[in-house]
Design a protein around this motif. Sequence first.
Motif, short mmCIF file in Angstrom:
data_model
loop_
_atom_site.label_atom_id
_atom_site.label_comp_id
_atom_site.label_asym_id
_atom_site.label_seq_id
_atom_site.Cartn_x
_atom_site.Cartn_y
_atom_site.Cartn_z
N SER A 47 8.16 -3.09 44.09
CA SER A 47 7.15 -3.60 43.16
C SER A 47 6.75 -2.54 42.14
CB SER A 47 5.92 -4.06 43.95
OG SER A 47 5.41 -2.98 44.72
N TRP A 48 6.88 -1.29 42.52
CA TRP A 48 6.53 -0.19 41.61
C TRP A 48 7.66 0.09 40.61
CZ3 TRP A 48 8.52 5.05 41.90
CH2 TRP A 48 7.92 5.92 40.97
N ILE A 49 8.92 -0.02 41.06
CA ILE A 49 10.06 0.28 40.20
C ILE A 49 10.35 -0.86 39.24
CG2 ILE A 49 12.55 0.74 40.17
CD1 ILE A 49 12.21 2.19 42.80
N HIS A 50 10.31 -2.09 39.75
CA HIS A 50 10.76 -3.24 38.97
C HIS A 50 9.58 -3.95 38.30
CE1 HIS A 50 14.91 -2.95 40.44
NE2 HIS A 50 14.39 -2.66 41.61
N ARG A 51 8.78 -3.22 37.55
CA ARG A 51 7.70 -3.82 36.79
C ARG A 51 8.21 -4.46 35.51
NH1 ARG A 51 2.95 0.85 37.27
NH2 ARG A 51 2.65 0.66 39.55
N GLU A 52 9.31 -3.95 34.98
CA GLU A 52 9.90 -4.51 33.77
C GLU A 52 11.19 -5.25 34.13
OE1 GLU A 52 10.51 -1.61 30.81
OE2 GLU A 52 8.42 -0.89 30.81
N PRO A 53 11.53 -6.30 33.41
CA PRO A 53 12.74 -7.08 33.71
C PRO A 53 14.02 -6.26 33.60
CG PRO A 53 11.26 -8.31 32.26
CD PRO A 53 10.73 -6.92 32.35
N ARG A 54 14.05 -5.27 32.72
CA ARG A 54 15.27 -4.50 32.50
C ARG A 54 15.44 -3.36 33.50
NH1 ARG A 54 16.27 -2.36 26.73
NH2 ARG A 54 18.21 -1.87 27.81
N ALA A 55 14.47 -3.16 34.38
CA ALA A 55 14.56 -2.05 35.33
C ALA A 55 15.78 -2.18 36.24
CB ALA A 55 13.28 -1.97 36.17
N ASN A 56 16.07 -3.42 36.67
CA ASN A 56 17.21 -3.63 37.57
C ASN A 56 18.53 -3.31 36.86
OD1 ASN A 56 17.99 -4.42 40.25
ND2 ASN A 56 18.96 -6.21 39.29
N GLU A 57 18.61 -3.61 35.57
CA GLU A 57 19.82 -3.30 34.82
C GLU A 57 20.02 -1.78 34.72
OE1 GLU A 57 19.78 -5.12 31.03
OE2 GLU A 57 19.41 -7.14 31.79
N MET A 58 18.94 -1.05 34.51
CA MET A 58 19.04 0.39 34.42
C MET A 58 19.44 1.01 35.76
SD MET A 58 18.53 0.87 31.31
CE MET A 58 18.62 2.65 31.39
N VAL A 59 18.90 0.47 36.85
CA VAL A 59 19.28 0.96 38.18
C VAL A 59 20.76 0.67 38.44
CG1 VAL A 59 18.93 0.70 40.66
CG2 VAL A 59 16.96 0.76 39.13
N GLY A 60 21.21 -0.53 38.06
CA GLY A 60 22.61 -0.87 38.23
C GLY A 60 23.54 0.01 37.41
N PHE A 61 23.11 0.32 36.18
CA PHE A 61 23.91 1.22 35.34
C PHE A 61 23.97 2.61 35.94
CE2 PHE A 61 24.08 4.36 31.89
CZ PHE A 61 25.31 4.04 31.33
N ALA A 62 22.84 3.10 36.43
CA ALA A 62 22.82 4.43 37.06
C ALA A 62 23.69 4.47 38.31
CB ALA A 62 21.38 4.82 37.40
N LEU A 63 23.63 3.38 39.10
CA LEU A 63 24.44 3.32 40.32
C LEU A 63 25.93 3.32 40.01
CD1 LEU A 63 24.78 2.92 43.37
CD2 LEU A 63 24.52 0.46 43.01
N SER A 64 26.34 2.52 39.03
CA SER A 64 27.77 2.47 38.70
C SER A 64 28.27 3.79 38.13
CB SER A 64 28.02 1.34 37.69
OG SER A 64 27.29 1.55 36.49
N SER A 65 27.45 4.44 37.30
CA SER A 65 27.84 5.73 36.72
C SER A 65 27.92 6.80 37.80
CB SER A 65 26.85 6.15 35.64
OG SER A 65 26.80 5.19 34.61
N PHE A 66 26.93 6.82 38.67
CA PHE A 66 26.90 7.83 39.72
C PHE A 66 28.04 7.60 40.70
CE2 PHE A 66 25.58 9.51 43.82
CZ PHE A 66 25.14 10.78 43.48
#
Length: 261
Positions: free
Chosen positions: A38-57
């Motif tokens: 609930s703290w991380i995903h306050r914005e709709p695009r947060a999940n996209e940024m996490v997914g991008f970071a995961l794929s890059s990492f």
Amino acid sequence: MLYWIYDYPSWLIGCLFVAVFVATTWAGIFLTRRTVHSWIHREPRANEMVGFALSSFFVLFGLLLGLLAVATYQNYATVSDVVDKEASSIAALHRDFGAYPAPLNAELQSDLREYTRYTIEEGWSLQRKGIVPSGGTDRMNALAKPLYAFEPTKKSQEIIHAETLRQFNHLIEIRRSRLADVTVGLPAILWWVVAFGALMNIILIWMQDMEIHVHLILGAILASILGAVIFLTAALDNPFRGLVSGPPDSIELVYNTLMKP
């Protein structure tokens, strides 16, 4: 670093690695969904940024694991080549010793046979525990004494003796290479980097926001691949340790076909 894994069957340790990674991923998914999501995903695009970071990492970390796996396999192949060369040198020496006059030829072949037997039956079991066997040194010294004391009386004996000494010194060099490889492995700092990278990868999986069953399935798949590759790298890291270690097949073949009484 992970020496305890060589004391158990490889399939069991491989399953254990995968199970630990999957269990850690699932436990983190359940915990983080109720706390930090609930703290991380306050914005709709947060999940996209996490997914991008995961794929890059995952790409960067996968590249590191791939390079480490290749390096450990190359060490494993190099050790196998050293063992084959030692077997060839033993076979050549056994043939050369047969050309010496009696009873020296029988004595030299007997000493070489004892060294080969020790290497197969006793030395290899010590290597699989990470212990550098020392009994072979005494047997090589016993073999060297009559060989160095021999004085050729014919031109043909001089030629044979010179070739035998060259082959004997070659065997000593190869044996030293094999003993040096008993303790070879990746530096501990690399394993700390691998552990840190694996943890960061799992944390990024936790931070994803999706349906719980999809999250668990995708998390298990990624964690399984991660655990399997790390297990493979660890299993091949020490070429002489454990059941995955290179066997003395080539030396044993020479012993059974040329030397065994």
